[in-house]
Design a protein around this motif. Structure first.
Motif, PDB file in Angstrom:
ATOM      1  N   MET A  36       4.999 -17.680 -16.987  1.00  0.00           N
ATOM      2  CA  MET A  36       4.215 -18.298 -15.925  1.00  0.00           C
ATOM      3  C   MET A  36       3.857 -19.734 -16.273  1.00  0.00           C
ATOM      4  SD  MET A  36       1.554 -15.461 -14.616  1.00  0.00           S
ATOM      5  CE  MET A  36       1.935 -13.737 -14.653  1.00  0.00           C
ATOM      6  N   THR A  37       3.798 -20.560 -15.227  1.00  0.00           N
ATOM      7  CA  THR A  37       3.344 -21.939 -15.371  1.00  0.00           C
ATOM      8  C   THR A  37       2.196 -22.149 -14.397  1.00  0.00           C
ATOM      9  OG1 THR A  37       4.831 -22.791 -13.665  1.00  0.00           O
ATOM     10  CG2 THR A  37       5.703 -22.678 -15.923  1.00  0.00           C
ATOM     11  N   ASP A  38       1.613 -23.344 -14.407  1.00  0.00           N
ATOM     12  CA  ASP A  38       0.516 -23.626 -13.484  1.00  0.00           C
ATOM     13  C   ASP A  38       1.002 -23.761 -12.044  1.00  0.00           C
ATOM     14  OD1 ASP A  38      -1.379 -23.479 -15.440  1.00  0.00           O
ATOM     15  OD2 ASP A  38      -1.393 -25.638 -15.848  1.00  0.00           O
ATOM     16  N   ASP A  39       2.309 -23.953 -11.835  1.00  0.00           N
ATOM     17  CA  ASP A  39       2.868 -24.033 -10.488  1.00  0.00           C
ATOM     18  C   ASP A  39       3.456 -22.717 -10.008  1.00  0.00           C
ATOM     19  OD1 ASP A  39       2.202 -26.549  -9.748  1.00  0.00           O
ATOM     20  OD2 ASP A  39       4.130 -27.449 -10.241  1.00  0.00           O
ATOM     21  N   VAL A 104       1.998 -17.306  -6.381  1.00  0.00           N
ATOM     22  CA  VAL A 104       1.896 -18.733  -6.107  1.00  0.00           C
ATOM     23  C   VAL A 104       3.154 -19.389  -6.643  1.00  0.00           C
ATOM     24  CG1 VAL A 104       0.584 -20.837  -6.535  1.00  0.00           C
ATOM     25  CG2 VAL A 104      -0.617 -18.662  -6.253  1.00  0.00           C
ATOM     26  N   SER A 105       3.839 -20.104  -5.746  1.00  0.00           N
ATOM     27  CA  SER A 105       5.054 -20.822  -6.117  1.00  0.00           C
ATOM     28  C   SER A 105       4.978 -22.208  -5.485  1.00  0.00           C
ATOM     29  CB  SER A 105       6.283 -20.063  -5.627  1.00  0.00           C
ATOM     30  OG  SER A 105       7.452 -20.734  -5.985  1.00  0.00           O
ATOM     31  N   GLY A 106       4.551 -23.166  -6.276  1.00  0.00           N
ATOM     32  CA  GLY A 106       4.352 -24.513  -5.742  1.00  0.00           C
ATOM     33  C   GLY A 106       3.163 -24.512  -4.803  1.00  0.00           C
ATOM     34  N   GLU A 107       3.401 -24.921  -3.551  1.00  0.00           N
ATOM     35  CA  GLU A 107       2.338 -24.922  -2.535  1.00  0.00           C
ATOM     36  C   GLU A 107       2.254 -23.596  -1.771  1.00  0.00           C
ATOM     37  OE1 GLU A 107      -0.054 -27.323  -1.700  1.00  0.00           O
ATOM     38  OE2 GLU A 107       0.597 -28.006  -3.678  1.00  0.00           O
ATOM     39  N   ARG A 108       3.253 -22.767  -1.940  1.00  0.00           N
ATOM     40  CA  ARG A 108       3.365 -21.513  -1.186  1.00  0.00           C
ATOM     41  C   ARG A 108       2.576 -20.396  -1.866  1.00  0.00           C
ATOM     42  NH1 ARG A 108       8.300 -18.567  -1.957  1.00  0.00           N
ATOM     43  NH2 ARG A 108       7.747 -16.584  -1.082  1.00  0.00           N
ATOM     44  N   ILE A 109       1.831 -19.618  -1.081  1.00  0.00           N
ATOM     45  CA  ILE A 109       1.063 -18.477  -1.568  1.00  0.00           C
ATOM     46  C   ILE A 109       1.500 -17.254  -0.773  1.00  0.00           C
ATOM     47  CG2 ILE A 109      -1.234 -17.480  -1.906  1.00  0.00           C
ATOM     48  CD1 ILE A 109      -2.286 -20.422  -1.725  1.00  0.00           C
ATOM     49  N   LEU A 110       2.038 -16.259  -1.452  1.00  0.00           N
ATOM     50  CA  LEU A 110       2.500 -15.021  -0.817  1.00  0.00           C
ATOM     51  C   LEU A 110       1.592 -13.886  -1.274  1.00  0.00           C
ATOM     52  CD1 LEU A 110       4.630 -13.482   0.878  1.00  0.00           C
ATOM     53  CD2 LEU A 110       5.967 -13.268  -1.217  1.00  0.00           C
ATOM     54  N   VAL A 111       1.012 -13.175  -0.317  1.00  0.00           N
ATOM     55  CA  VAL A 111       0.052 -12.113  -0.624  1.00  0.00           C
ATOM     56  C   VAL A 111       0.644 -10.763  -0.233  1.00  0.00           C
ATOM     57  CG1 VAL A 111      -2.270 -11.221  -0.176  1.00  0.00           C
ATOM     58  CG2 VAL A 111      -1.870 -13.691  -0.182  1.00  0.00           C
ATOM     59  N   HIS A 112       0.694  -9.846  -1.208  1.00  0.00           N
ATOM     60  CA  HIS A 112       1.077  -8.455  -0.977  1.00  0.00           C
ATOM     61  C   HIS A 112      -0.184  -7.628  -1.161  1.00  0.00           C
ATOM     62  CE1 HIS A 112       5.450  -9.031  -1.089  1.00  0.00           C
ATOM     63  NE2 HIS A 112       5.191  -9.972  -1.985  1.00  0.00           N
ATOM     64  N   ASP A 113      -0.653  -7.017  -0.074  1.00  0.00           N
ATOM     65  CA  ASP A 113      -1.863  -6.199  -0.141  1.00  0.00           C
ATOM     66  C   ASP A 113      -1.503  -4.752   0.134  1.00  0.00           C
ATOM     67  OD1 ASP A 113      -4.489  -5.544  -0.483  1.00  0.00           O
ATOM     68  OD2 ASP A 113      -5.247  -6.696   1.204  1.00  0.00           O
ATOM     69  N   ILE A 114      -2.353  -3.855  -0.300  1.00  0.00           N
ATOM     70  CA  ILE A 114      -2.058  -2.428  -0.213  1.00  0.00           C
ATOM     71  C   ILE A 114      -2.090  -1.922   1.234  1.00  0.00           C
ATOM     72  CG2 ILE A 114      -4.440  -1.766  -0.682  1.00  0.00           C
ATOM     73  CD1 ILE A 114      -3.307   0.647  -2.201  1.00  0.00           C
ATOM     74  N   LEU A 115      -2.947  -2.478   2.064  1.00  0.00           N
ATOM     75  CA  LEU A 115      -3.106  -1.960   3.424  1.00  0.00           C
ATOM     76  C   LEU A 115      -2.556  -2.882   4.508  1.00  0.00           C
ATOM     77  CD1 LEU A 115      -6.734  -0.581   3.053  1.00  0.00           C
ATOM     78  CD2 LEU A 115      -4.604   0.699   2.915  1.00  0.00           C
ATOM     79  N   LYS A 116      -2.015  -4.032   4.125  1.00  0.00           N
ATOM     80  CA  LYS A 116      -1.534  -5.004   5.116  1.00  0.00           C
ATOM     81  C   LYS A 116      -0.089  -5.384   4.830  1.00  0.00           C
ATOM     82  CE  LYS A 116      -6.071  -7.197   5.172  1.00  0.00           C
ATOM     83  NZ  LYS A 116      -6.805  -8.402   4.767  1.00  0.00           N
ATOM     84  N   LYS A 117       0.555  -5.918   5.852  1.00  0.00           N
ATOM     85  CA  LYS A 117       1.888  -6.484   5.656  1.00  0.00           C
ATOM     86  C   LYS A 117       1.755  -7.731   4.793  1.00  0.00           C
ATOM     87  CE  LYS A 117       3.570  -7.567   9.529  1.00  0.00           C
ATOM     88  NZ  LYS A 117       4.284  -7.906  10.750  1.00  0.00           N
ATOM     89  N   PRO A 118       2.778  -8.036   3.998  1.00  0.00           N
ATOM     90  CA  PRO A 118       2.726  -9.278   3.224  1.00  0.00           C
ATOM     91  C   PRO A 118       2.605 -10.487   4.156  1.00  0.00           C
ATOM     92  CG  PRO A 118       4.523  -7.891   2.453  1.00  0.00           C
ATOM     93  CD  PRO A 118       3.985  -7.258   3.705  1.00  0.00           C
ATOM     94  N   TYR A 119       1.813 -11.452   3.740  1.00  0.00           N
ATOM     95  CA  TYR A 119       1.682 -12.670   4.529  1.00  0.00           C
ATOM     96  C   TYR A 119       1.714 -13.870   3.592  1.00  0.00           C
ATOM     97  CZ  TYR A 119      -3.306 -12.280   3.278  1.00  0.00           C
ATOM     98  OH  TYR A 119      -4.494 -12.160   2.606  1.00  0.00           O
ATOM     99  N   GLU A 120       1.982 -15.015   4.191  1.00  0.00           N
ATOM    100  CA  GLU A 120       2.192 -16.226   3.411  1.00  0.00           C
ATOM    101  C   GLU A 120       1.402 -17.371   4.023  1.00  0.00           C
ATOM    102  OE1 GLU A 120       6.001 -19.069   2.457  1.00  0.00           O
ATOM    103  OE2 GLU A 120       6.343 -16.922   2.690  1.00  0.00           O
TER     104      GLU A 120
END
Length: 183
Positions: A36-39, A104-120
């Protein structure tokens, strides 16, 4: 006398096995952290949470099965509700650990939650970040991130890479949107 010896040997083997499992998990986690890096990093619950959930599930299941089949009277409904809730909480902890990820990849944030569809979303989509620091002995904290699309993300300081995400929020989000930050 032989029963006492078998209990002692079992407890020694169990503790040795658990130590081996936790050491292996720690080594795997260290490998992942080095990449992992800070980006590019992932915020996730520690594997210990899943372990606690699994141990809880096993213990509660053994108690329920033991009292159901080996007691003279069938336990009361409240017994099943309380221990069923314990099993449910353990299963939830396991699933949450396995599924919940904030990548987190650069400016993009992808969220995988247990009860929701993934969103970005991106750091520029954030319209509010509220940081709550507890005044307990470990000074735990959480961040509540809200986006311009109405999505809400709650992160806890117990999660891995929380500090990296906190630093990215401080540097990538306008100070007017930050509440509870000492900048």
């Amino acid at each position: 006398m032989s029963r006492a010896i078998s209990i002692v040997i079992s407890s020694i083997l169990l503790s040795a096995t658990l130590s081996f499992v936790f050491a292996t998990m720690s080594k795997a986690k260290d490998k992942a952290r080095k990449k992992m890096t800070d980006d590019k990093f992932t915020v996730a619950l520690p594997q210990m949470v899943a372990t606690i959930g699994a141990i809880g599930d096993v213990v509660f299941s053994i108690v329920v099965i033991g009292f159901t089949f080996f007691s003279k009277e069938v336990p009361h409904l409240i017994f099943y509700l309380v221990f069923g809730l314990g099993i449910w909480v353990g299963s939830y902890l396991i699933l949450k650990t396995l599924v919940f990820r904030v990548i987190v990849s650069g400016e993009r944030i992808l969220v995988h939650d247990i009860l929701k569809k993934p969103y970005e979303f991106t750091f520029s989509d954030i319209v509010s970040v509220r940081r709550k620091v507890s005044r307990n002995q470990i000074k735990s904290e959480k961040m509540i991130v809200k986006t311009n699309t109405g999505k809400k993300l709650v992160l806890d300081s117990a999660e891995e890479s929380y500090d990296r995400f906190l630093n990215r929020i401080k540097s990538g989000v306008s100070a007017e949107y930050l509440k509870g930050f000492d900048i």
